[in-house]
Design a protein around this motif. Structure first.
Motif, PDB file in Angstrom:
ATOM      1  N   PHE A 181      -0.924  -3.701  15.232  1.00 50.02           N
ATOM      2  CA  PHE A 181      -0.792  -3.561  14.124  1.00 50.02           C
ATOM      3  C   PHE A 181      -2.304  -4.151  13.020  1.00 50.02           C
ATOM      4  N   ARG A 182      -3.494  -5.190  13.696  1.00 50.41           N
ATOM      5  CA  ARG A 182      -4.658  -5.375  13.222  1.00 50.41           C
ATOM      6  C   ARG A 182      -5.220  -4.322  13.156  1.00 50.41           C
ATOM      7  N   ASN A 183      -5.207  -3.020  13.594  1.00 45.23           N
ATOM      8  CA  ASN A 183      -5.290  -1.398  13.535  1.00 45.23           C
ATOM      9  C   ASN A 183      -4.925  -1.265  11.926  1.00 45.23           C
ATOM     10  N   LYS A 184      -5.339  -0.617  10.378  1.00 47.29           N
ATOM     11  CA  LYS A 184      -4.576  -0.155   9.766  1.00 47.29           C
ATOM     12  C   LYS A 184      -3.525   1.329   9.602  1.00 47.29           C
ATOM     13  N   GLU A 185      -5.048   2.520  10.388  1.00 49.38           N
ATOM     14  CA  GLU A 185      -3.872   3.789  10.915  1.00 49.38           C
ATOM     15  C   GLU A 185      -2.501   3.491  11.407  1.00 49.38           C
ATOM     16  N   PHE A 186      -2.427   2.352  12.174  1.00 51.41           N
ATOM     17  CA  PHE A 186      -1.990   2.536  13.283  1.00 51.41           C
ATOM     18  C   PHE A 186      -0.110   1.512  12.389  1.00 51.41           C
TER      19      PHE A 186
ATOM     20  N   GLN B 294       0.025   2.185   9.118  1.00 55.48           N
ATOM     21  CA  GLN B 294       0.215   3.149   7.979  1.00 55.48           C
ATOM     22  C   GLN B 294       1.530   3.928   8.525  1.00 55.48           C
ATOM     23  N   ASP B 295       0.594   4.065  10.459  1.00 49.23           N
ATOM     24  CA  ASP B 295       2.447   5.213  10.373  1.00 49.23           C
ATOM     25  C   ASP B 295       3.641   4.064  11.266  1.00 49.23           C
ATOM     26  N   ALA B 296       3.387   3.251  11.464  1.00 48.68           N
ATOM     27  CA  ALA B 296       4.931   2.651  12.239  1.00 48.68           C
ATOM     28  C   ALA B 296       5.266   1.849  11.342  1.00 48.68           C
ATOM     29  N   TYR B 297       4.961   2.172   9.928  1.00 43.37           N
ATOM     30  CA  TYR B 297       5.003   1.287   8.635  1.00 43.37           C
ATOM     31  C   TYR B 297       6.291   2.566   7.642  1.00 43.37           C
TER      32      TYR B 297
ATOM     33  N   GLU C 110       0.251  -6.104   3.665  1.00 45.11           N
ATOM     34  CA  GLU C 110      -0.413  -4.967   3.007  1.00 45.11           C
ATOM     35  C   GLU C 110       0.524  -3.644   2.227  1.00 45.11           C
ATOM     36  N   ILE C 111       0.125  -3.170   3.392  1.00 49.07           N
ATOM     37  CA  ILE C 111       0.313  -1.393   3.645  1.00 49.07           C
ATOM     38  C   ILE C 111       1.812  -1.428   3.993  1.00 49.07           C
ATOM     39  N   LEU C 112       2.679  -2.522   4.565  1.00 43.07           N
ATOM     40  CA  LEU C 112       4.420  -2.629   4.166  1.00 43.07           C
ATOM     41  C   LEU C 112       4.669  -2.269   2.791  1.00 43.07           C
ATOM     42  N   CYS C 113       3.304  -3.371   2.086  1.00 42.86           N
ATOM     43  CA  CYS C 113       4.615  -3.740   0.805  1.00 42.86           C
ATOM     44  C   CYS C 113       3.806  -2.515   0.758  1.00 42.86           C
TER      45      CYS C 113
END
Length: 370
Positions: A91-96, A98-101, A128-131
């Motif tokens: 999850f250090r990869n933001k694109e990953f 975004q898709d997973a969350y 932050e993306i999860l939020c």
């Protein structure tokens, strides 16, 4: 105790709060009193549809959804090393992220979980993306950036100062969203992976911002032995207590092997328990005596504990009270959700008992044609 109420009408205001619950036969009088028209009333299909409170998942690891239902060949600490930490490090990869969350939040909502308490990962940007995804999809959620600065692999561990800084950054990000549905929660992973300095500072953050606290407690005997080596003068529960992490806003997952003295301390501090039955059996952690806790008047709710639990659906783990009002008590939301009462939010599911039957009939017809 569960009340089944038939032929009722529920009035909800523009803020989503319940204004009245009354007998459906009084719809005319209620329309005059509250200023609505009869055609404003949404009527459920008699016999097949009913309302129930939204489900509350008090403990779910959002990043672990990507390997749900796999890797149950090892006990907890080895399971973390082989499966969990490598997966969460992605999850250090933001694109990953975004898709997973997006997938996990959408899945929980589809399964009727209107409120969830999430563990994220150590990564600030991904959390932050999860939020932001939760805000977009409209779920009520507690979200915590996981904090861990010891007993962790080199590729997945934080420096103490960075962990504290990022935890506070996330708290401020969520508060700046000004979204009443999303609450930051202080999240030390567990005492095994946190130094005393980190826990002390996290306790300070919880007090500074008046926030809830979530972690793990007494899940397995090996875990307890590890904590005892690191903190020889304390029980697992008093470790959290001495670091200001045990109070009325604290809820701890598992607690399978808590002693009577530890339960009494939790009760004295008004701390709550997130019971995760599926995970406890899958990883062979232990069996929780829920009835004993309830008899002691402790607050107990349910968690899927994905991916220790094999399903993100609360229906897999459900005793009804624990999955609704019990869960809201654990999260300190029982004045807002958990059941239908005047003044609470209309947090509800429409259940259609015929829906599955209809799909089954269609499926059977397709099979017969083949």
């Amino acid at each position: 105790m569960m009340d089944i109420c038939k032929k009722r009408i529920i009035g909800v205001d523009d803020d989503g709060k319940i204004v009245f619950i009354d007998n459906a036969s009084r719809v005319g009088d209620l329309a005059k009193k509250y200023g609505f028209k009869k055609n404003d009333v949404i009527t459920l299909q008699h016999g097949s549809q009913f309302l129930m409170p939204g489900l509350v998942d008090t403990h779910v690891h959002a990043p672990q959804y990507v390997f749900t239902g796999t890797g149950y060949d090892l006990p907890l600490l080895q399971w973390l090393e082989k499966y969990t930490f490598p997966s969460e490090s992605r999850f250090r990869n933001k694109e990953f992220a975004q898709d997973a969350y997006r997938k996990v939040v959408e899945r929980l909502l589809k399964n009727g979980t209107t409120t969830a308490s999430y563990f994220a990962t150590i990564h600030y940007e991904a959390t932050e993306i999860l939020c932001d995804i939760i805000a977009e999809l409209g779920q009520r959620a507690y979200v915590g950036k996981v904090c861990m600065d010891k007993n962790s692999p080199r590729y997945y561990v934080e420096k103490t100062e960075q962990s504290i800084e990022d935890a506070e950054r996330l708290i401020n990000h969520i508060l700046e969203l000004k979204n009443p549905l999303i609450t930051p929660v202080v999240t030390p992973r567990f005492a095994v992976s946190c130094t005393s300095d980190l826990m002390k500072n996290l306790g300070h953050l919880a007090k500074k911002y008046d926030l809830p606290i979530q972690s793990h407690l007494n899940e397995t005997k090996n875990e307890i032995s590890t904590v005892r080596k690191d903190f020889p003068d304390h029980s697992y529960t008093t470790v959290y207590d001495k670091h200001d992490l045990l109070n009325s806003k604290t809820y701890m997952a598992h607690c399978c092997h808590s002693t009577e003295e530890e339960l009494d301390l939790m009760l004295e501090r008004s701390a709550a328990v997130a019971h995760c039955p599926s995970s406890n059996f899958n990883i062979r952690s232990g069996v929780l005596d829920v009835r004993h806790m309830l008899n002691k008047k402790m607050k107990v709710g349910l968690g899927t504990d994905v991916s220790g639990g094999e399903s993100p659906s609360m229906l897999v783990a459900i005793p009804f009270f624990l999955a609704t009002l019990g869960g809201s008590q654990v999260l300190g939301l029982d004045d807002k959700i958990g059941n239908f009462e005047v003044g609470k939010y209309f947090d509800a599911l429409v259940i259609d008992a015929d829906a599955r039957i209809h799909r089954l009939i269609v499926l059977m017809q397709m099979i017969q044609r083949m």
